[in-house]
Motif scaffolding. Sequence first.
Motif, mmCIF file in Angstrom:
data_model
loop_
_atom_site.group_PDB
_atom_site.id
_atom_site.type_symbol
_atom_site.label_atom_id
_atom_site.label_comp_id
_atom_site.label_asym_id
_atom_site.label_seq_id
_atom_site.Cartn_x
_atom_site.Cartn_y
_atom_site.Cartn_z
ATOM 1 N N ILE A 193 7.409 -8.870 -1.831
ATOM 2 C CA ILE A 193 6.582 -9.999 -2.225
ATOM 3 C C ILE A 193 5.430 -10.203 -1.269
ATOM 4 N N MET A 194 5.719 -10.113 0.026
ATOM 5 C CA MET A 194 4.658 -10.393 0.981
ATOM 6 C C MET A 194 3.724 -9.203 1.186
ATOM 7 N N LYS A 195 4.266 -8.029 1.044
ATOM 8 C CA LYS A 195 3.490 -6.837 1.380
ATOM 9 C C LYS A 195 2.246 -6.712 0.493
ATOM 10 N N ASP A 196 1.257 -6.077 1.026
ATOM 11 C CA ASP A 196 0.009 -5.854 0.314
ATOM 12 C C ASP A 196 0.283 -5.301 -1.081
ATOM 13 N N ARG A 197 -0.427 -5.831 -2.058
ATOM 14 C CA ARG A 197 -0.105 -5.512 -3.456
ATOM 15 C C ARG A 197 -0.382 -4.050 -3.801
ATOM 16 N N MET A 198 -1.426 -3.518 -3.243
ATOM 17 C CA MET A 198 -1.732 -2.116 -3.539
ATOM 18 C C MET A 198 -0.661 -1.207 -2.921
ATOM 19 N N ALA A 199 -0.295 -1.543 -1.696
ATOM 20 C CA ALA A 199 0.738 -0.748 -1.030
ATOM 21 C C ALA A 199 2.005 -0.777 -1.865
ATOM 22 N N ARG A 250 -2.233 10.871 -3.065
ATOM 23 C CA ARG A 250 -2.909 9.581 -2.913
ATOM 24 C C ARG A 250 -2.082 8.619 -2.064
ATOM 25 N N LYS A 251 -0.768 8.744 -2.232
ATOM 26 C CA LYS A 251 0.099 7.877 -1.434
ATOM 27 C C LYS A 251 -0.080 8.215 0.052
ATOM 28 N N THR A 252 -0.062 9.509 0.348
ATOM 29 C CA THR A 252 -0.259 9.946 1.729
ATOM 30 C C THR A 252 -1.608 9.454 2.250
ATOM 31 N N PHE A 253 -2.617 9.623 1.417
ATOM 32 C CA PHE A 253 -3.953 9.180 1.810
ATOM 33 C C PHE A 253 -3.956 7.677 2.082
#
Lengths: 720, 271
Positions: A273-279, A361-364
Amino acid sequence: MDLAMLGLMNQLAWRSLWSHRAKSLVVGTVIALGVFILVLADALLDSIYDGMESSITSSITGQLQLYDKEAEDKLSLMGTLGNFLTQPHFGQIDDFEIVRHTVEKHPNVAAVIPMGTDSALIFSGNNMDQALQELRDALHLLAPLHSNQIMVALQSPIARVQAIIEHLNHEYKLIAQVTGQSKSTAAAMKNLKIVSAEDFWQQFALTPEPQLQFLDTRIAPLMDDSIPVFLELLGTDLERFQTHFGRFKIVKGAPVPSGRRGLLINDFQYEKIMKDRMARVFDSISELKASENTRIEENKALQDYINRRSKEYKKWILSFDGQTAETIAVELRQFLGLPKASLEILIPRFMDLTDDNFERRKTFFYEKIRPEIKLYPVNIGDDLTLNKFGNGDSQRVRLYGTFKFDGVENSGFSGLFHLVDMITFRELHGYLTEQQKIEIAALKEEFSTPEWDRNDVESALFDNAETEIDWSSFDNEFEPNQAPSSGINAEISADFQLNPEGSQSIISQINEAQQRVYPQSEIDRGATVSAAVILKDVSQLEQSEREIAALLDQAGLPVQVIDWQTASGQVGQMITVMKIVLFIFIIFVFSVSMVVVNNAMLMAIINRYGEIGTLRAIGASRNVIMGIFLIESFILTIIASLIGALAGLLFVIYLSHVGIPAPRLEIQFLFGGQRLYPTMNADNLYLGPLVILLVGVSATFYPALLATRVPPVVAMNARE
Amino acid sequence: MEHKSSPDTAQKANPGTTPNTIPTTRSGTAEEIVVLQNVVKQYPLGKVTVEALKGIDLVLYEGEFAAVVGASGSGKSTLLNMIGCVDLPTSGRVFINGIEIGKQNDKELTRLRLYNLGFIFQTFNLVNVLSVFQNVEMPLLLQGNFTRKERLLRVDQLLDRVGLLTHRNHRPNELSGGQRQRVSIARALVGKPKIVLADEPTANLDSVTGKEIIDLMQEINHTDHTTFLFSTHDERVVSRVQRIIPIEDGLLKQPQYNDALNTANALTGTR
Ligand SMILES: Nc1ncnc2c1ncn2[C@@H]1O[C@H](COP(=O)(O)OP(=O)(O)OP(=O)(O)O)[C@@H](O)[C@H]1O
Ligand SMILES: [Mg+2]
């Protein structure tokens, strides 16, 4: 009727069942199915009960909860969600220590742990917060220096804070021009004026901590880029909690050191919930790929989710400051091979994820973008200001780490709470320590409360000399005669007033509060909302509950005892709901089997009308006829029940090996983990067959009664 | 059943004076096993009432081999049902072995049938899911006061007598009509009834088989002195019985005695 006759009736029944095997098969199947479902449902429900019991008792409630006898509402530790506007009244246990000693006398009690829930807001993601944090960090580094030296060393971070204040001053002037001076605008402007004044910063040099708190609580929230994070807190004796709640595990960071104040955030909320939405987009896809081998191409829901999230790119871009935006744009241009594109194009393009490009993309993302952005609104090691929801009270507390409840970590329910130490909780909740009570009483003496003028307090706080700003004009205009609540100013000023030695002692006091190691007696002594009782032998729950209640009564303590199911509130009530559902289900199966057996038996009697007549004619009594049919349905029901129960048993055994995956995260809580491994006990096996046997025999009774009424004369007209 | 005493010892009523219209006996020594006094049987049939029996007086003596003879619809079956205690008269009195059936409850009537009456049905009425042996054994089990050995002995004896011992473990539907009727006879006789009732026992059989069945029953009548009462309109059967009870439209006519035919046997059988 002797044994031989019974034998014949038995044989007659078996052979009739066989010769009408189509009918027997249908009836038998219905019965077997009914029993199968009942056995299964009962076993599942029991297992869910056990799962829930384990989830709840070993994470939040313990086996028993103690709370105020005079509470107006029933204690529900997990049931107040979505109901925070009308805070329930659970009363309070005035002195936890006495209760603890009383209850610990019971031989089956392993531990008594104080508990209370409250909610708080933290503001984060805010430039001001960051600036203040920077300032704080610098301050800590420089702590041994003299105040004048501090001011020199702190020039840069202070300048940053002051720049933000300047920016806010400007903003609020505009707001006031556009919307007029609302009460809140006026209050904001007043606070800004305080912090813009030079003597605020002079005072800062002497007592930085109260000034920082003022900035934290009054100024930082004015930045509209701040993200308020709502925290449902469970205040408790952290050390005992960690020892006695078996599912508790630290995930990130470290446990709160013994006796210290501290906050532990629920890792589920931290990550989900708290973590950055894109992440989180990357995280969720990774998880799905790992756990269920999901392919984005094949999962429409996942595609929609990615789509929705990538449309949030504007919000995302706004969250970057200028430098970050540029860095990310440069990286993305290179990565995507679009040398001229803007972020508005780059980000949606980047978030167009497929099974082929996902891993890269995840790695990037984690290598290049993640270091540029704030992944979490709060970081482990941060000192956070907990703002009590609804009023201005606040407490500063350090975030030591995140935790989970083992096995139910992915369930929303168990992610409900964050843990905070008992001392902080008491203060946040408004339970005052003995010392504080005395101080407040003294304070009230000094300023007879109704006429308590904010000016006195504020000038006491900010001004050993005189101030240039006329606060009272603001006050009188916008907050006439408003007595200060137990707000921060009042507290700060109270401290100030009560410590004539000078402001230096305030820093030391607050620092002491932060750094102090509270002895166990201090954690125990004082009020709590409730207390969890951990039992040694859980099977003795009911007896122990009664005996503990008796112990409390003997001691004259106005404390009541409830079990975990009651204490967990709505969540615990789900068991009751499920039991009702099972009951309705039993009635349904009951009715269906009743109708089927009844019909089948009526059909059998019609088919065998002549046979019944013949038996009656040659001298069979009504009892014999009744017996024949009852035995027949008894045999059918028993066999079908056994088959059904056996099938149910085998199925449960099978399920206990493979487990039933929780279809949704919330269900994990009920399952006590990611999969439910149902177990079967003897009770589960009795219920279904017993119910069905009752059904079978009672459904046969009426048709059999009809059969006994078949007149013998029909034998004479019978045609084969 | 709780008590196994034959009900013929209980409630033994004297039917009293025998009806005057029909000579009751030709041998004063024979026991009156069935007595009917002014028996009327009406069936409600929609709005009308069918009077199947219009006032029957009849006495049957132990050891008789008698047939109720009449056209279709004359009331033969109805009469046998009254005697067989499977139906009760609308009015009049029926005595079986001295017991008035109108005064009995269902339980007592059931016991009366079980101990005093044997039935041979036109349609055989065997229980198809049971073996030949079990069908015959049934009345003994219902009576309840026989050991397994006794039952075995008695049933096999009877099966041997009707010539079906080799078929004892067969199912009825594996047998021919004649064989089935033999099973039926064995079942009717196994409980040692006072009287065997047979409603058109040969109607579903070809003439040769029918004759064999009558032969069998006659033989049993001769050797065991069991009372037989048939209903029939089969001339061949009529010619074989000792006493013909003609019925016409619910009323009995003067009985006829086939004295030429085994009169002596019939009468000496009434000890
Ligand atoms: N259950 C009944 N309900 C109505 N009427 C009946 C019933 N049984 C018999 N009857 C009528 O009573 C009369 C006598 O019938 P019963 O069966 O006794 O004749 P039957 O001599 O046996 O004839 P059949 O030779 O055809 O068997 C007939 O008119 C018949 O229709
Ligand atoms: Mg007839």
